[in-house]
Motif scaffolding. Sequence first.
Motif, short mmCIF file in Angstrom:
data_model
loop_
_atom_site.label_atom_id
_atom_site.label_comp_id
_atom_site.label_asym_id
_atom_site.label_seq_id
_atom_site.Cartn_x
_atom_site.Cartn_y
_atom_site.Cartn_z
N PRO A 125 -20.39 -7.21 14.43
CA PRO A 125 -19.04 -7.55 14.73
C PRO A 125 -18.02 -6.61 15.06
CG PRO A 125 -19.97 -8.90 12.93
CD PRO A 125 -21.08 -7.85 13.20
N LYS A 126 -18.42 -5.15 14.28
CA LYS A 126 -17.85 -4.15 14.70
C LYS A 126 -17.51 -3.43 16.07
CE LYS A 126 -21.08 -0.42 13.54
NZ LYS A 126 -21.26 0.78 12.37
N TRP A 127 -18.51 -3.91 16.85
CA TRP A 127 -18.73 -3.63 18.45
C TRP A 127 -18.00 -4.77 19.22
CZ3 TRP A 127 -19.60 1.29 18.26
CH2 TRP A 127 -20.54 1.84 17.42
N LEU A 128 -17.42 -5.74 18.71
CA LEU A 128 -16.96 -6.73 19.64
C LEU A 128 -15.79 -5.93 20.08
CD1 LEU A 128 -17.27 -10.02 17.59
CD2 LEU A 128 -18.08 -9.60 19.85
N ASP A 177 -25.79 -9.96 17.01
CA ASP A 177 -27.12 -9.83 16.70
C ASP A 177 -27.55 -9.51 15.25
OD1 ASP A 177 -27.63 -9.67 19.45
OD2 ASP A 177 -28.02 -7.90 19.40
N ARG A 178 -26.59 -9.07 14.42
CA ARG A 178 -26.70 -8.97 12.78
C ARG A 178 -25.44 -8.85 12.49
NH1 ARG A 178 -28.79 -4.56 15.60
NH2 ARG A 178 -27.73 -2.54 15.39
N GLY A 185 -19.18 -16.57 11.89
CA GLY A 185 -19.82 -16.98 13.39
C GLY A 185 -21.22 -17.12 13.78
N CYS A 186 -21.37 -17.18 14.87
CA CYS A 186 -22.80 -17.40 15.22
C CYS A 186 -23.53 -15.90 15.07
CB CYS A 186 -22.92 -17.62 16.43
SG CYS A 186 -22.19 -19.39 17.22
N VAL A 187 -24.72 -16.14 14.82
CA VAL A 187 -25.66 -15.08 14.58
C VAL A 187 -26.94 -15.20 15.55
CG1 VAL A 187 -27.07 -13.45 13.15
CG2 VAL A 187 -24.83 -14.70 12.21
N GLY A 188 -27.25 -14.13 16.38
CA GLY A 188 -28.57 -14.38 17.18
C GLY A 188 -28.05 -13.79 18.61
#
Length: 284
Positions: free
Chosen positions: A160-163, A185-186, A193-196
């Motif tokens: 999330p921190k790289w969005l 991804d993690r 939200g979605c993970v993957g």
Amino acid sequence: MTQVEIDVEKGAAAPSPYVPRMARILEAEQMTETERFFRLQMEGEPLRYEPGQFVGVTVFGVGEAPISICSSPTQGDVFELTVRSVGMVTDALKTFKKGDRLGIRGPFGNRFDYEGMKGQDILFVAGGLGLAPTRSLIRYVLDKRKDYGEVTILVGAREPKWLLFRNELDEWVKRRDVKTHVTVDRCGPEWKGCVGVITRLFQKIKMDPARTFAVIVGPPVMFKFTVLEALAGGVPEHRIICSLERHMKCGVGKCGHCQIRGIYVCREGPVFTYEQVKKLREGI
């Protein structure tokens, strides 16, 4: 002012692709640990650019780096850049703030064919920093929303921190005329939200392959597998669009840095169809 900047000022009116013009920073924001956002305005004649193009950014006394434009020309006389710190020039840009000045060459390269996409559905797939050049076309399409069919946006990042553009992503998710899905991804427990990996988002969408353009920009591994998903969904190779903006350098085909099997990407690209990329991929 350095001697180089004085020389640039004197030659500002010269229509030379080799001479940078001066631009002033209107806004500077640290988006992530490594990405910094800039909104700029040229001094004198505005920068006339198209979605998908890039510029050469000069930090006087340090050097120049090619950066994709991440804004849309529909935003007026300003333009925006998202810079990742990966070298001397981009590291130096971390210290630049509102009111500072930079040298700008360009714009260079071709554009996304937004005219050819009119009336068609568009699937945007952006991974990591790939959202920056993709955003230029996304913003254009959303500003001209009635000209296009269904619009779907898939965005992925490592964590999330790289969005990038978090506020805009939230706005796109809320829009009723756009289908937006975001995954990481993690993550930690704070992420709801979605993970993957981003390819999993294809399970959430429906598309008519005969009327869909898939615009895919991101790291090579992501590009490979998302292209396979688009092909599996029936999207023709000539309707899958990508940007090879990572190969840019001088912008005028002189340094040879971007040459792939005799093709100067900075002049004939950076926007290509997958059909074209297949012919180049042995050299990528």
